[in-house]
Design a protein around this motif. Structure first.
Motif, PDB file in Angstrom:
ATOM      1  N   GLY A  51      39.766  34.030 -24.803  1.00 35.97           N
ATOM      2  CA  GLY A  51      40.066  35.183 -23.966  1.00 35.97           C
ATOM      3  C   GLY A  51      39.685  36.504 -24.594  1.00 35.97           C
ATOM      4  O   GLY A  51      40.228  37.545 -24.237  1.00 35.97           O
ATOM      5  N   PHE A  52      38.741  36.479 -25.548  1.00 28.82           N
ATOM      6  CA  PHE A  52      38.272  37.724 -26.145  1.00 28.82           C
ATOM      7  C   PHE A  52      36.862  37.514 -26.684  1.00 28.82           C
ATOM      8  O   PHE A  52      36.426  36.381 -26.911  1.00 28.82           O
ATOM      9  N   THR A  53      36.154  38.609 -26.870  1.00 26.52           N
ATOM     10  CA  THR A  53      34.899  38.585 -27.612  1.00 26.52           C
ATOM     11  C   THR A  53      35.014  39.595 -28.738  1.00 26.52           C
ATOM     12  O   THR A  53      35.609  40.667 -28.581  1.00 26.52           O
ATOM     13  N   GLN A  78      45.498  35.853 -30.403  1.00 20.66           N
ATOM     14  CA  GLN A  78      44.105  35.681 -30.797  1.00 20.66           C
ATOM     15  C   GLN A  78      43.946  36.094 -32.254  1.00 20.66           C
ATOM     16  O   GLN A  78      44.582  37.033 -32.715  1.00 20.66           O
ATOM     17  N   LEU A  79      43.104  35.393 -32.962  1.00 22.23           N
ATOM     18  CA  LEU A  79      42.846  35.711 -34.365  1.00 22.23           C
ATOM     19  C   LEU A  79      41.391  35.449 -34.679  1.00 22.23           C
ATOM     20  O   LEU A  79      40.825  34.428 -34.273  1.00 22.23           O
ATOM     21  N   ILE A 214      41.838  39.500 -38.428  1.00 20.67           N
ATOM     22  CA  ILE A 214      42.223  40.494 -37.423  1.00 20.67           C
ATOM     23  C   ILE A 214      42.812  39.747 -36.236  1.00 20.67           C
ATOM     24  O   ILE A 214      42.197  38.817 -35.714  1.00 20.67           O
ATOM     25  N   ALA A 215      43.982  40.177 -35.791  1.00 20.06           N
ATOM     26  CA  ALA A 215      44.663  39.534 -34.684  1.00 20.06           C
ATOM     27  C   ALA A 215      44.799  40.494 -33.512  1.00 20.06           C
ATOM     28  O   ALA A 215      44.646  41.711 -33.644  1.00 20.06           O
ATOM     29  N   SER A 216      45.105  39.923 -32.355  1.00 18.90           N
ATOM     30  CA  SER A 216      45.338  40.716 -31.147  1.00 18.90           C
ATOM     31  C   SER A 216      46.197  39.900 -30.203  1.00 18.90           C
ATOM     32  O   SER A 216      46.319  38.677 -30.347  1.00 18.90           O
ATOM     33  N   ALA A 217      46.791  40.582 -29.216  1.00 21.34           N
ATOM     34  CA  ALA A 217      47.646  39.859 -28.270  1.00 21.34           C
ATOM     35  C   ALA A 217      47.553  40.397 -26.855  1.00 21.34           C
ATOM     36  O   ALA A 217      47.612  39.637 -25.902  1.00 21.34           O
TER      37      ALA A 217
END
Length: 240
Positions: A51-53, A78-79, A214-217
């Motif tokens: 779900g990310f680029t 996401q990581l 690097i992570a994101s949510a």
């Protein structure tokens, strides 16, 4: 000529312009300038959910001419872990980032992440959380842990740094986990790095060596990172 290998006990102190991602025996850094444009960095691996680029792009005003542009489409964990960095427990990260689109209320940005492990639903790690504050143009920073998929806030959220938050403005995050000590500080690009930590907390929930990255949510906002460095086993993450 450097042969690409590091040997125990060998003192390593070299700079090879912006193309050398490794400095020192326990230090790593990248300006993302050594990677091809338009693709995910070759030695970074996506973990947990899709779900990310995260693609390297040519970016005006970046430190090395390029940046990692993170585009999110799904709100999930996401990581992107840096494969060059060995699994580690005592880790410090320094990164420069900016937000490149408007953020809604209480949306977190990119997160420096250490001791990461697990899979979807069983993720474990520590992160620092730069976040859009619900009030106006404010923003804040805090710490959290995820243990077997359960998220818990650590310590106390702090506001700033001043001035108020604006998109397309670079800022810095230094995040350190050493033993049970977890520390963070943040500052705008162009200001001096603070001499003290904004916050120090103690936690022993995640102790094993893990991925660094690097992570994101959140679904938004899209962000860019143009510098990422790592110090291991008590070393300071190197500055540019």
């Amino acid at each position: 000529m450097f042969d690409g290998q590091f040997y125990p006990g060998q003192p390593i102190q070299f700079m090879d312009g912006l193309l050398a991602p490794v400095i020192g025996a326990g230090g790593y850094k990248t300006f993302f300038s050594e990677y091809a444009v338009g693709v995910q960095p070759s030695d970074w691996t996506s973990r947990f959910n899709a779900g990310f680029t995260a693609l390297v792009q040519t970016v005006a005003g970046s430190l090395g001419g390029k940046a990692l542009r993170w585009t999110k489409t799904v709100a999930n964990r996401q990581l992107l872990s840096w494969d060059r960095v060995p699994l580690s427990a005592n880790t410090e990260i320094l990164m420069r980032m900016r937000v490149i689109e408007a953020a809604a209320s209480v949306e977190t940005f990119l997160r420096p992440c250490v001791r990461a492990a697990g899979a979807i639903g069983t993720e474990s790690y520590y992160v620092n959380l730069p976040t859009k504050d619900p009030g106006g143009t404010g923003w804040n920073h805090g710490l959290s842990k995820t243990v077997s998929g359960t998220v818990t806030t650590l310590g106390t959220v702090s506001f700033g740094p001043s001035p108020t938050f604006t998109i397309n403005t670079w800022f810095w995050e230094r995040f350190r986990v050493n033993g049970t000590s977890i520390q963070r500080r943040s500052w705008w690009d162009g200001a001096a790095e603070p001499s003290t930590w904004d916050e120090t907390v103690t936690d022993s929930s995640v102790t094993a060596a893990g991925w660094t990255g690097i992570a994101s949510a959140n679904t938004n906002p899209d962000c860019e990172c143009d510098f990422f460095s790592v110090g291991l086993n008590g070393e300071t993450a190197p500055s540019p």
